[in-house]
Motif scaffolding. Structure first.
Motif, mmCIF file in Angstrom:
data_model
loop_
_atom_site.group_PDB
_atom_site.id
_atom_site.type_symbol
_atom_site.label_atom_id
_atom_site.label_comp_id
_atom_site.label_asym_id
_atom_site.label_seq_id
_atom_site.Cartn_x
_atom_site.Cartn_y
_atom_site.Cartn_z
ATOM 1 N N ARG A 75 0.267 12.653 3.764
ATOM 2 C CA ARG A 75 -0.285 13.644 2.841
ATOM 3 C C ARG A 75 -1.644 13.152 2.371
ATOM 4 O O ARG A 75 -1.846 11.963 2.157
ATOM 5 C CB ARG A 75 0.648 13.826 1.650
ATOM 6 C CG ARG A 75 0.257 14.914 0.696
ATOM 7 C CD ARG A 75 1.365 15.191 -0.315
ATOM 8 N NE ARG A 75 1.688 14.016 -1.081
ATOM 9 C CZ ARG A 75 1.394 13.869 -2.379
ATOM 10 N NH1 ARG A 75 0.792 14.823 -3.034
ATOM 11 N NH2 ARG A 75 1.727 12.760 -3.011
ATOM 12 N N VAL A 76 -2.567 14.082 2.188
ATOM 13 C CA VAL A 76 -3.901 13.762 1.690
ATOM 14 C C VAL A 76 -4.036 14.401 0.313
ATOM 15 O O VAL A 76 -3.774 15.591 0.148
ATOM 16 C CB VAL A 76 -5.003 14.284 2.645
ATOM 17 C CG1 VAL A 76 -6.376 13.986 2.088
ATOM 18 C CG2 VAL A 76 -4.840 13.667 4.029
ATOM 19 N N ILE A 77 -4.427 13.598 -0.669
ATOM 20 C CA ILE A 77 -4.583 14.075 -2.044
ATOM 21 C C ILE A 77 -5.948 14.761 -2.180
ATOM 22 O O ILE A 77 -6.983 14.184 -1.854
ATOM 23 C CB ILE A 77 -4.504 12.901 -3.051
ATOM 24 C CG1 ILE A 77 -3.274 12.031 -2.798
ATOM 25 C CG2 ILE A 77 -4.551 13.409 -4.485
ATOM 26 C CD1 ILE A 77 -1.947 12.723 -2.897
ATOM 27 N N ASP A 78 -5.938 16.015 -2.654
ATOM 28 C CA ASP A 78 -7.192 16.755 -2.850
ATOM 29 C C ASP A 78 -8.101 15.990 -3.798
ATOM 30 O O ASP A 78 -7.665 15.495 -4.838
ATOM 31 C CB ASP A 78 -6.914 18.149 -3.431
ATOM 32 C CG ASP A 78 -6.283 19.084 -2.417
ATOM 33 O OD1 ASP A 78 -6.461 18.846 -1.211
ATOM 34 O OD2 ASP A 78 -5.624 20.056 -2.839
ATOM 35 N N GLY A 79 -9.375 15.892 -3.431
ATOM 36 C CA GLY A 79 -10.359 15.231 -4.271
ATOM 37 C C GLY A 79 -10.395 13.713 -4.124
ATOM 38 O O GLY A 79 -11.238 13.056 -4.713
ATOM 39 N N GLY A 80 -9.501 13.139 -3.333
ATOM 40 C CA GLY A 80 -9.467 11.691 -3.141
ATOM 41 C C GLY A 80 -10.420 11.242 -2.050
ATOM 42 O O GLY A 80 -11.048 12.058 -1.361
ATOM 43 N N GLN A 81 -10.508 9.917 -1.888
ATOM 44 C CA GLN A 81 -11.387 9.363 -0.860
ATOM 45 C C GLN A 81 -11.004 9.837 0.538
ATOM 46 O O GLN A 81 -11.866 10.135 1.360
ATOM 47 C CB GLN A 81 -11.326 7.836 -0.879
ATOM 48 C CG GLN A 81 -11.902 7.189 -2.108
ATOM 49 C CD GLN A 81 -11.902 5.681 -1.943
ATOM 50 O OE1 GLN A 81 -12.641 5.166 -1.109
ATOM 51 N NE2 GLN A 81 -11.067 5.001 -2.713
ATOM 52 N N ALA A 82 -9.697 9.894 0.801
ATOM 53 C CA ALA A 82 -9.226 10.293 2.129
ATOM 54 C C ALA A 82 -9.626 11.735 2.441
ATOM 55 O O ALA A 82 -10.032 12.053 3.561
ATOM 56 C CB ALA A 82 -7.718 10.121 2.229
ATOM 57 N N THR A 115 -7.312 4.073 -5.817
ATOM 58 C CA THR A 115 -6.442 4.579 -4.759
ATOM 59 C C THR A 115 -7.262 5.226 -3.650
ATOM 60 O O THR A 115 -8.372 5.689 -3.869
ATOM 61 C CB THR A 115 -5.442 5.623 -5.297
ATOM 62 O OG1 THR A 115 -6.170 6.753 -5.748
ATOM 63 C CG2 THR A 115 -4.603 5.049 -6.429
ATOM 64 N N LEU A 116 -6.655 5.254 -2.480
ATOM 65 C CA LEU A 116 -7.325 5.848 -1.320
ATOM 66 C C LEU A 116 -7.148 7.360 -1.266
ATOM 67 O O LEU A 116 -7.863 8.045 -0.546
ATOM 68 C CB LEU A 116 -6.800 5.221 -0.023
ATOM 69 C CG LEU A 116 -6.982 3.713 0.116
ATOM 70 C CD1 LEU A 116 -6.386 3.228 1.435
ATOM 71 C CD2 LEU A 116 -8.436 3.322 -0.010
ATOM 72 N N ALA A 160 -4.015 -1.194 1.479
ATOM 73 C CA ALA A 160 -4.337 -0.051 0.622
ATOM 74 C C ALA A 160 -4.062 -0.369 -0.845
ATOM 75 O O ALA A 160 -4.804 0.066 -1.732
ATOM 76 C CB ALA A 160 -3.526 1.167 1.057
ATOM 77 N N LYS A 161 -3.023 -1.146 -1.124
ATOM 78 C CA LYS A 161 -2.676 -1.498 -2.505
ATOM 79 C C LYS A 161 -3.542 -2.631 -3.050
ATOM 80 O O LYS A 161 -3.600 -2.834 -4.251
ATOM 81 C CB LYS A 161 -1.209 -1.901 -2.584
ATOM 82 C CG LYS A 161 -0.267 -0.731 -2.385
ATOM 83 C CD LYS A 161 1.174 -1.182 -2.451
ATOM 84 C CE LYS A 161 2.118 -0.012 -2.276
ATOM 85 N NZ LYS A 161 3.528 -0.426 -2.339
ATOM 86 N N SER A 162 -4.214 -3.351 -2.174
ATOM 87 C CA SER A 162 -5.050 -4.475 -2.608
ATOM 88 C C SER A 162 -6.377 -3.959 -3.160
ATOM 89 O O SER A 162 -6.672 -2.766 -3.108
ATOM 90 C CB SER A 162 -5.304 -5.425 -1.433
ATOM 91 O OG SER A 162 -6.260 -4.878 -0.551
#
Length: 169
Positions: free
Chosen positions: A79-86, A62-63, A117-119
């Protein structure tokens, strides 16, 4: 036409008119300096030129971002997920996702970005257009505020002024 049908039609017309007026009022917000922030109904993304940032998310999986559809049909960071690539790339809520190489001039269609993004295609390369207002930074202190925070603040001010105007009558 009976009484209830006529009243129902008039109520529907009044509701439609009120909705149109509300949309017009929310589309343009005036600042105290007389400048106008025009969001065209997009509390996220907006339409101001902003600052363009090149982004590349190379990792698999996931991004780390939730994307919303702007009224124009383009993708906007919701929304940006903490610790994610984004988050690692510095994306923020309200960033307008744009096609790479367009200098932020062409938003990425929501459905197309979601499919990418889902690919499994990586890296995901795109530009973001970040709208920041001069606010505190222009006054010499602190960082610029986001377009989302600016729009909320202006909406609160407009509501207070409308309330005051109603009570003065």
């Amino acid at each position: 036409m009976n009484f209830f049908n006529r009243i129902g039609n008039e109520a529907k017309k009044l509701a439609d008119d009120a909705k149109k007026n509300l949309n017009k009022a929310s589309n343009t917000l005036a600042t105290s300096s007389g400048r106008t922030f025009r969001g065209d109904g997009e509390s996220l993304g907006g339409s101001a030129p902003g600052r363009v940032i090149a982004v590349s998310l190379p990792g698999t999986g996931t991004l780390g971002v939730s994307v919303e559809r702007a009224p124009a049909g383009t993708a906007v960071v919701g929304r940006v997920i903490d610790g994610g690539q984004a988050a690692g790339a510095g994306l923020q809520r309200g960033d307008a996702i744009c096609l790479p190489g367009t200098d932020g001039g062409q938003g990425w269609p929501y459905g197309d970005f979601l499919a990418l993004a889902k690919s499994e295609v990586r890296p995901v390369v795109f530009d973001v257009r970040r709208i920041e207002t001069g606010g505190a930074a222009a006054a010499g202190g602190g960082a610029a505020t986001s377009a989302d925070a600016f729009a909320r603040r202006q909406a609160v001010i407009a509501a207070a002024e409308a309330r005051d105007a109603t009570h003065k009558k």
